[in-house]
Design a protein around this motif. Sequence first.
Motif, PDB file in Angstrom:
ATOM      1  N   TYR A  61       0.848  -1.194   0.000  1.00 10.73           N
ATOM      2  CA  TYR A  61       0.000   0.000   0.000  1.00 10.73           C
ATOM      3  C   TYR A  61       0.883   1.243   0.000  1.00 10.73           C
ATOM      4  CZ  TYR A  61      -3.724  -3.196   1.341  1.00 10.73           C
ATOM      5  OH  TYR A  61      -4.630  -4.220   1.360  1.00 10.73           O
ATOM      6  N   ALA A  62       0.526   2.192  -0.843  1.00  9.76           N
ATOM      7  CA  ALA A  62       1.182   3.491  -0.801  1.00  9.76           C
ATOM      8  C   ALA A  62       0.806   4.200   0.495  1.00  9.76           C
ATOM      9  CB  ALA A  62       0.762   4.323  -2.002  1.00  9.76           C
ATOM     10  N   ASP A  63       1.665   5.079   0.942  1.00  6.61           N
ATOM     11  CA  ASP A  63       1.413   5.779   2.206  1.00  6.61           C
ATOM     12  C   ASP A  63       0.091   6.541   2.193  1.00  6.61           C
ATOM     13  OD1 ASP A  63       4.902   6.656   2.866  1.00  6.61           O
ATOM     14  OD2 ASP A  63       3.756   4.822   3.268  1.00  6.61           O
ATOM     15  N   SER A  64      -0.296   7.030   1.009  1.00  3.24           N
ATOM     16  CA  SER A  64      -1.509   7.846   0.914  1.00  3.24           C
ATOM     17  C   SER A  64      -2.769   7.063   1.235  1.00  3.24           C
ATOM     18  CB  SER A  64      -1.619   8.463  -0.487  1.00  3.24           C
ATOM     19  OG  SER A  64      -1.643   7.443  -1.473  1.00  3.24           O
ATOM     20  N   VAL A  65      -2.723   5.735   1.126  1.00  5.75           N
ATOM     21  CA  VAL A  65      -3.931   4.937   1.349  1.00  5.75           C
ATOM     22  C   VAL A  65      -3.755   3.883   2.441  1.00  5.75           C
ATOM     23  CG1 VAL A  65      -4.651   5.290  -1.036  1.00  5.75           C
ATOM     24  CG2 VAL A  65      -3.396   3.198  -0.409  1.00  5.75           C
ATOM     25  N   LYS A  66      -2.546   3.753   2.958  1.00 10.18           N
ATOM     26  CA  LYS A  66      -2.266   2.736   3.973  1.00 10.18           C
ATOM     27  C   LYS A  66      -3.166   2.944   5.187  1.00 10.18           C
ATOM     28  CE  LYS A  66       1.989   1.727   4.162  1.00 10.18           C
ATOM     29  NZ  LYS A  66       3.453   1.829   4.400  1.00 10.18           N
ATOM     30  N   GLY A  67      -3.791   1.868   5.632  1.00 10.19           N
ATOM     31  CA  GLY A  67      -4.685   1.935   6.774  1.00 10.19           C
ATOM     32  C   GLY A  67      -6.115   2.288   6.418  1.00 10.19           C
ATOM     33  N   ARG A  68      -6.342   2.730   5.182  1.00 11.50           N
ATOM     34  CA  ARG A  68      -7.698   3.099   4.753  1.00 11.50           C
ATOM     35  C   ARG A  68      -8.218   2.200   3.633  1.00 11.50           C
ATOM     36  NH1 ARG A  68      -8.718   7.865   2.424  1.00 11.50           N
ATOM     37  NH2 ARG A  68      -6.657   8.041   1.433  1.00 11.50           N
ATOM     38  N   PHE A  69      -7.336   1.757   2.756  1.00 15.01           N
ATOM     39  CA  PHE A  69      -7.730   0.913   1.627  1.00 15.01           C
ATOM     40  C   PHE A  69      -7.243  -0.509   1.871  1.00 15.01           C
ATOM     41  CE2 PHE A  69      -7.869   4.361  -1.954  1.00 15.01           C
ATOM     42  CZ  PHE A  69      -8.697   5.135  -1.158  1.00 15.01           C
ATOM     43  N   THR A  70      -8.042  -1.467   1.368  1.00 20.21           N
ATOM     44  CA  THR A  70      -7.679  -2.878   1.486  1.00 20.21           C
ATOM     45  C   THR A  70      -7.942  -3.575   0.164  1.00 20.21           C
ATOM     46  OG1 THR A  70      -8.306  -2.869   3.828  1.00 20.21           O
ATOM     47  CG2 THR A  70      -8.015  -5.009   2.762  1.00 20.21           C
ATOM     48  N   ILE A  71      -6.933  -4.258  -0.333  1.00 16.97           N
ATOM     49  CA  ILE A  71      -7.087  -5.030  -1.566  1.00 16.97           C
ATOM     50  C   ILE A  71      -7.293  -6.488  -1.206  1.00 16.97           C
ATOM     51  CG2 ILE A  71      -4.594  -5.402  -1.847  1.00 16.97           C
ATOM     52  CD1 ILE A  71      -5.038  -5.128  -4.890  1.00 16.97           C
ATOM     53  N   SER A  72      -8.201  -7.136  -1.933  1.00 15.68           N
ATOM     54  CA  SER A  72      -8.452  -8.555  -1.711  1.00 15.68           C
ATOM     55  C   SER A  72      -8.875  -9.174  -3.027  1.00 15.68           C
ATOM     56  CB  SER A  72      -9.534  -8.754  -0.640  1.00 15.68           C
ATOM     57  OG  SER A  72     -10.759  -8.192  -1.061  1.00 15.68           O
ATOM     58  N   ARG A  73      -8.893 -10.492  -3.066  1.00 17.65           N
ATOM     59  CA  ARG A  73      -9.287 -11.143  -4.301  1.00 17.65           C
ATOM     60  C   ARG A  73     -10.157 -12.357  -4.008  1.00 17.65           C
ATOM     61  NH1 ARG A  73      -4.595 -12.826  -7.916  1.00 17.65           N
ATOM     62  NH2 ARG A  73      -3.574 -10.889  -7.278  1.00 17.65           N
ATOM     63  N   ASP A  74     -11.021 -12.636  -4.963  1.00 11.18           N
ATOM     64  CA  ASP A  74     -11.861 -13.839  -4.931  1.00 11.18           C
ATOM     65  C   ASP A  74     -11.571 -14.575  -6.229  1.00 11.18           C
ATOM     66  OD1 ASP A  74     -13.845 -15.769  -5.106  1.00 11.18           O
ATOM     67  OD2 ASP A  74     -15.373 -14.493  -4.190  1.00 11.18           O
ATOM     68  N   ASN A  75     -10.712 -15.569  -6.151  1.00 10.74           N
ATOM     69  CA  ASN A  75     -10.300 -16.259  -7.376  1.00 10.74           C
ATOM     70  C   ASN A  75     -11.471 -17.010  -8.009  1.00 10.74           C
ATOM     71  OD1 ASN A  75      -7.625 -15.374  -7.263  1.00 10.74           O
ATOM     72  ND2 ASN A  75      -7.018 -17.070  -5.934  1.00 10.74           N
ATOM     73  N   ALA A  76     -12.399 -17.467  -7.219  1.00  8.16           N
ATOM     74  CA  ALA A  76     -13.554 -18.171  -7.771  1.00  8.16           C
ATOM     75  C   ALA A  76     -14.381 -17.250  -8.660  1.00  8.16           C
ATOM     76  CB  ALA A  76     -14.412 -18.739  -6.650  1.00  8.16           C
ATOM     77  N   GLU A  77     -14.411 -15.967  -8.301  1.00  9.71           N
ATOM     78  CA  GLU A  77     -15.143 -14.972  -9.087  1.00  9.71           C
ATOM     79  C   GLU A  77     -14.254 -14.261 -10.093  1.00  9.71           C
ATOM     80  OE1 GLU A  77     -18.401 -14.452  -8.999  1.00  9.71           O
ATOM     81  OE2 GLU A  77     -18.626 -16.035  -7.487  1.00  9.71           O
ATOM     82  N   ASN A  78     -12.942 -14.599 -10.071  1.00 10.04           N
ATOM     83  CA  ASN A  78     -11.976 -13.942 -10.964  1.00 10.04           C
ATOM     84  C   ASN A  78     -12.041 -12.422 -10.803  1.00 10.04           C
ATOM     85  OD1 ASN A  78      -9.849 -14.697 -12.651  1.00 10.04           O
ATOM     86  ND2 ASN A  78     -11.004 -14.232 -14.513  1.00 10.04           N
TER      87      ASN A  78
END
Length: 126
Positions: A61-78
Amino acid sequence: QVQLVESGGGVVQTGGSLRLSCTASGITLDYYAVGWFRQAPGKKREGGVLCTGSRDGTTYYADSVKGRFTISRDNAENTVYLQMDSLKPEDTAVYYCAADLDYGVQLKRAYEYDHWGQGTQVNVSS
């Protein structure tokens, strides 16, 4: 052909939340690193990634979004998601997802990604 489609953008008040989605066709995201970028009004798209997620679960995470943004993935849904919390007016931008084959190196610059979505608009009102 490869296609990335972002969705989930909209208008939200300061402090609010949105969840963006990036759904792929033509590729299996399980083999790809995915990053999120943005372009603020009147500015060029930022060359540095906001956040990126690798196939092994590693995130950055870039400092500008760290602690506020979260990336995740659902491989079943691609699909890869970007959960955005505590939004600020300066987060107003078109948000893009991008993907490239994951060779085990975190991809933090726009030029490192081959595949791009068309973008989704996020407006944060004060």
